[in-house]
Design an enzyme around this catalytic site. Structure first.
Site, PDB file in Angstrom:
ATOM      1  N   ASP A  86       0.770  -1.251   0.000  1.00 25.25           N
ATOM      2  CA  ASP A  86       0.000   0.000   0.000  1.00 25.25           C
ATOM      3  C   ASP A  86       0.803   1.304   0.000  1.00 25.25           C
ATOM      4  OD1 ASP A  86      -1.489  -2.143   0.867  1.00 25.25           O
ATOM      5  OD2 ASP A  86      -2.020  -1.263   2.788  1.00 25.25           O
ATOM      6  N   GLU A 129     -10.220  -2.512   3.978  1.00 21.57           N
ATOM      7  CA  GLU A 129      -8.903  -1.973   4.309  1.00 21.57           C
ATOM      8  C   GLU A 129      -8.731  -0.583   3.689  1.00 21.57           C
ATOM      9  OE1 GLU A 129      -6.197  -5.878   5.025  1.00 21.57           O
ATOM     10  OE2 GLU A 129      -6.316  -5.303   2.934  1.00 21.57           O
TER      11      GLU A 129
HETATM   12  C1  FRU Z   1      -3.716  -3.718   2.822  1.00 19.65           C
HETATM   13  C2  FRU Z   1      -3.093  -4.086   4.146  1.00 19.65           C
HETATM   14  C3  FRU Z   1      -3.473  -3.091   5.218  1.00 19.65           C
HETATM   15  C4  FRU Z   1      -2.361  -3.215   6.199  1.00 19.65           C
HETATM   16  C5  FRU Z   1      -1.176  -3.479   5.307  1.00 19.65           C
HETATM   17  C6  FRU Z   1      -0.151  -4.410   5.875  1.00 19.65           C
HETATM   18  O1  FRU Z   1      -3.053  -4.175   1.709  1.00 19.65           O
HETATM   19  O2  FRU Z   1      -3.467  -5.405   4.503  1.00 19.65           O
HETATM   20  O3  FRU Z   1      -4.753  -3.290   5.774  1.00 19.65           O
HETATM   21  O4  FRU Z   1      -2.202  -2.054   6.969  1.00 19.65           O
HETATM   22  O5  FRU Z   1      -1.680  -4.024   4.105  1.00 19.65           O
HETATM   23  O6  FRU Z   1       0.954  -4.507   5.021  1.00 19.65           O
END
Ligand code: FRU
Length: 463
Positions: free
Chosen positions: A27, A209
């Site tokens: 992300d 998310e």
């Molecule tokens: C989304 C996610 C988020 C988390 C991060 C961990 O892709 O699962 O919810 O903060 O990636 O790498």
């Protein structure tokens, strides 16, 4: 600050998309335009090319086209992974975390994902702060972390912005497994009050998310505005696996009130966790992770893995019945040559990055075929138009080696009734393909691994 990186010519490496130099990325985090520099932090494994050791990597750009990676900004620690979050400029030092008499600091609000090694909080996720007093170069963890703890195992991904009308900080974050977005507000970034909770039964395909809540100013008006709640789901994406959705509505500083149904932000497989840059006046600019959790760790690149999408600017346009509709324009770097098909049925393409433009005639089924290399067997990316005027991006033949066989076709774009001629822009940059349709009413993003630059584009009839 120098933001230009030397060109990197490895197989599949995009030149005008953010990619990590030699490690894993997921992300986008902490996107902010600050003092003329675009900062992108990102979920990073500093010592590997698959998910793990989650930390915040950091890259900077002057033009949103080329990026330079800087040292890791927020490294993971014993007992604590640094999950997704955002960065704000605390211009008035409301947090008191800035140095007295100095310009206000940058404050990162991120999720502490506590591991089994943590003595008190093992298995929980809570929101924490870090501060930079030098414009984002170096960071210190706040001594009173976490600042917002619900004792939950899945409370994460805080996106914070300043809400001008209420004069408060607003945080959107998810309870991932409960499919809900929690809105908290604060005056000092340290003490947070719950203002409202939102869910949408239609988006129940996976965990939620990386939410964002963006203000979209109405064109030509200082006061009229719309808001869009952005949320990613995994799985439940429009083309399988993970994907991002947007819901239009209103926001009063405490509660988001939807005025429309959730729509996919992108109809392809490869746009996840898309969030906006802070520090941008006017129309929001978003960046997404150009990958999909179904196969993210299997992409044939190395030693780095993953790219971000091109930045996209969000706006609104009326649809056929006058209701506002989200419009997303790709910000195509000026360095990428444009080839306009015009009335031609074929054109020669050159180099690894190109933007093909033209108009699709939806009245008869046909395809736009892009070849990578010479000959009938060379990899091919297809834009298919069927007898119902639906448009699909099909990457089933676009790879040098087999890749993600269960994820070949995008979700279809169904144009508004009556539309027969549809402008398009197809941006190709090594392993990235992004198709913008109908002036931005739809965007389709897919990774492709042809192993060669695009050589021809041709319009072909289909049955
Ligand atoms: C989304 C996610 C988020 C988390 C991060 C961990 O892709 O699962 O919810 O903060 O990636 O790498």
């Amino acid at each position: 600050m120098t933001t230009t990186a030397p060109p990197r010519a490895e197989l599949h490496r995009p030149q005008f998309h953010l990619t990590p130099d030699a490690t894993w990325m997921n992300d986008p985090n902490g996107l902010i335009l600050h003092e003329g520099t675009w900062h992108a932090f990102f979920q990073n494994n500093p010592s590997g090319s698959t998910w793990g050791n989650m930390s915040w990597g950091h890259a900077v750009s002057e033009d949103l086209a080329t990026w330079r990676e800087l040292p890791v900004a927020l490294p993971c620690r014993e007992g604590e992974l640094i999950f997704s979050g955002s960065v704000v400029h605390d211009a008035e030092n409301s947090s008191g975390l800035g140095a007295p008499g100095e310009p206000g600091p940058l404050v990162a609000v991120y999720t502490s994902a506590y591991t089994d090694a943590h003595p008190e909080r093992a298995g929980t996720q809570a929101q924490s702060l870090a501060v930079s007093r030098d414009g984002g170069t170096t960071w210190q963890f706040h001594s009173e972390n976490p600042v917002l703890d619900r004792g939950s195992a899945d409370f994460r991904d805080p996106k914070v912005f300043r809400h001008a009308a209420s004069g408060r900080w607003v945080m959107v974050a998810v309870e991932a497994v409960d499919h809900s977005v929690l809105i908290h507000t604060s005056t000092d970034l340290r003490r947070w009050e719950l203002a409202s909770t939102l869910t949408d039964p239609a988006l129940d395909g996976g965990i939620w998310e990386c939410p964002d809540l963006v203000r979209i100013p109405a064109a030509g008006s200082e006061t009229e505005e719309s808001w869009a709640l952005i949320v990613s789901t995994n799985p439940g994406g429009p083309a399988g696996g993970s994907g991002t959705y947007a819901i239009l509505g209103g926001f009063d500083g405490r509660t988001f009130t939807p005025t429309a149904e959730a729509v996919p932000l992108d109809l392809g497989q490869d746009c996840y966790a898309a969030v906006s840059f802070g520090g941008v006046e006017g129309a929001p600019v978003l960046l997404g992770w150009m990958n999909n959790w179904d196969y993210a760790e299997l992409t044939p690149t190395g030693p780095w893995r993953s790219a971000m999408t091109l930045p996209r600017t969000l706006g609104l346009a009326g649809d056929a019945v006058g209701a506002p509709r989200l419009v997303q324009r790709l910000r195509v770097p000026a360095e990428i040559p444009v080839v306009d098909l015009g009335g031609q049925i074929a054109a020669r393409l050159d180099g690894t990055a190109v933007c093909v433009t033209g108009v699709l005639d939806l009245r008869t089924p046909h395809r736009l075929s892009v070849r990578f290399g010479e000959g009938e067997d060379s990899p091919e990316l297809r834009v298919e138009i069927d007898a119902q005027r639906r448009v699909v991006l099909d990457r089933s033949a676009a790879h040098r080696e087999p890749f993600a066989p269960g994820h070949t076709r995008s979700a279809p774009f169904v144009p508004p009734a009556g539309v027969e001629q549809m402008p398009f822009r197809l941006v190709l940059d090594a392993s990235t393909a992004e198709l913008e349709l109908d002036g931005g009413r739809a965007v389709i993003s897919q990774q492709i691994f042809p192993g060669a630059g695009p050589t021809t584009v041709r319009i072909e009839p289909t049955a």
